[in-house]
Scaffold this active site. Structure first.
Site, short mmCIF file in Angstrom:
data_model
loop_
_atom_site.label_atom_id
_atom_site.label_comp_id
_atom_site.label_asym_id
_atom_site.label_seq_id
_atom_site.Cartn_x
_atom_site.Cartn_y
_atom_site.Cartn_z
N HIS A 119 4.77 0.20 -0.14
CA HIS A 119 5.54 -0.62 0.80
C HIS A 119 4.67 -1.71 1.38
CE1 HIS A 119 3.75 2.77 3.00
NE2 HIS A 119 3.72 1.97 4.06
N HIS A 171 0.85 -1.20 0.00
CA HIS A 171 0.00 0.00 0.00
C HIS A 171 0.89 1.25 0.00
CE1 HIS A 171 1.15 -0.50 4.21
NE2 HIS A 171 0.95 0.81 4.35
N ASP A 223 0.88 5.10 2.01
CA ASP A 223 0.22 5.77 3.13
C ASP A 223 -0.44 7.04 2.58
OD1 ASP A 223 1.20 3.81 4.82
OD2 ASP A 223 2.95 4.97 5.41
N ARG A 259 7.82 -9.28 15.55
CA ARG A 259 8.23 -7.91 15.23
C ARG A 259 7.12 -6.94 15.60
NH1 ARG A 259 7.41 -5.06 10.23
NH2 ARG A 259 8.92 -3.36 10.12
#
Ligand SMILES: C=C1C[C@]23C[C@@]1(O)CC[C@H]2[C@@]12CCC[C@@](C)(C(=O)O1)[C@H]2[C@@H]3C(=O)O
Ligand SMILES: O=C(O)CCC(=O)C(=O)O
Ligand SMILES: [Fe+2]
Length: 345
Positions: free
Chosen positions: A278, A215, A217, A288
């Site tokens: 990204h 996507h 941002d 994570r």
């Protein structure tokens, strides 16, 4: 596996990725190890030439490591450990703060997940505004620390965002007066902001799942802190001149935050800066976490291409829009939302 309310899954308990989370290989193409590493520029945001280095990085690939940011390792560590604590709360507690329909904040799947038929291998929590209303439900007796840390973190992120934004505008050829004059940086004091905490549990079959689907941002820019360890963030990078794209890994660096250019800065710069695509991949051993801080214009402010950047011949590429209007467009059109604002094709 017992079924949980609201189709929530405890991702820490699986030995295999359940069908609900297996992504078609077309979405995972060249996932995940094919990504090259060490290709994202590193910029000391208070160092010499910071503006031109930031400018170059924002043109391509649209992301960079920001060093020299001055945010204390203690604060970054606190945010990370609070995120881990939040996500390890029992599901019934997290559901007390679940994202309600039409609301931007709370616990649950981020908006982009509704565009995909499979679930992502992650949990998310979005914080907009005062953390207290969430914290008092999550930790009825011990919410002060969470509130203090999140408030301090948002303040620090705003400073980093303001600095980066100033550098971006200067690099585009605006002078100091114009930078303050056009409202963008000056208005940042009243900018809209959101903090997204993401948790990516270790995954038994990482090649079949995705932590966060590809996507861009939507805001001006995003400042991301990721936990040390295996990493997972990847950005899409064009191979010089060939027009081909490939995913490039952005592993954690202890001294750096990652800055991503968002859709509204692409629009503001009349297409000069790249709103970078990204995604986050997962791995077999490491749990994570990341904290993504989004900065966008205050709700009332219409953002259009900056006059000085509008080519006399071509004119503006996009029509102006407010962030809430744009988020509405994204809810309908996802990654075609910017196209809908294009003035000519
Ligand atoms: C301010 C925001 C940015 C965001 C939508 C939101 O209202 C709150 C969640 C943010 C997030 C985080 C994960 C990726 C993303 C695309 C999504 O679906 O939710 C971003 C949104 C965005 O940048 O538009
Ligand atoms: O966790 C990551 O590395 C990426 C998160 C992200 O892209 C987001 O929250 O928008
Ligand atoms: Fe993102």
């Amino acid at each position: 596996m017992p079924s949980l309310p609201h189709e929530h899954y405890d991702l820490h308990t699986y030995l295999h990725v359940p069908e609900s989370h297996v992504w078609p290989s077309s979405h995972l193409h060249d996932h995940p190890t094919a990504a090259g590493a060490g290709e994202i520029p590193v910029v000391d945001i208070f160092g010499p030439d910071a503006a031109s280095l930031v400018g170059a990085a924002c043109r391509s690939p649209g992301a960079f490591y920001a060093t020299g940011h001055g945010v204390s390792p203690r604060l970054l560590g606190d945010v990370e450990s609070l995120a881990r604590r939040l996500f390890s709360l029992p599901l019934r507690r997290k559901l007390l703060v679940s994202r309600r329909p039409g609301s931007v904040s709370g616990y649950g799947r981020p908006p982009l997940s509704s565009f995909f038929p499979k679930f992502m291998w992650s949990e998310g929590f979005t914080l907009v505004g005062d953390p207290l209303r969430f914290a008092s439900l999550l930790w009825p007796h011990r919410h002060h620390f969470f509130c203090e840390v999140m408030e301090e973190y948002m303040k620090e992120m705003k400073k980093v965002g303001e600095r980066v934004m100033r550098l971006m505008l200067l690099s585009l050829g605006l002078d100091e007066e114009e930078v303050d004059g056009i409202g963008a940086v000056a208005e940042l004091a009243r900018a809209a902001e959101a903090l997204q905490l993401n948790s990516y549990p270790a995954c038994p079959q990482p090649e079949r799942a995705i932590g966060m689907a590809a996507h861009t941002d939507s805001g001006f820019l995003t400042v991301l802190h990721q936990s040390a360890g295996a990493g997972g963030l990847q950005v899409l990078r064009e191979d010089g001149g060939s027009g081909l794209c490939r995913w490039v890994a952005v592993p954690p660096r202890p001294d750096a935050l990652v800055v991503n250019v968002g859709d509204l800065f692409h629009l503001l710069s009349n297409g000069r800066f790249k709103n970078v695509r990204h995604r986050a991949v997962v791995n077999r051993f490491d749990h994570r976490v990341s904290a993504a801080y989004f900065i966008g214009p205050p709700d009332h402010l219409k953002i259009g291409p900056i006059n000085k950047l509008v080519d006399m011949g071509l004119g503006p590429i996009f029509r102006p829009v407010t962030w809430p209007e744009y988020l509405g467009l994204r809810t309908r059109l996802f990654d075609k939302a910017l196209d809908a604002l294009k003035l000519h094709n």
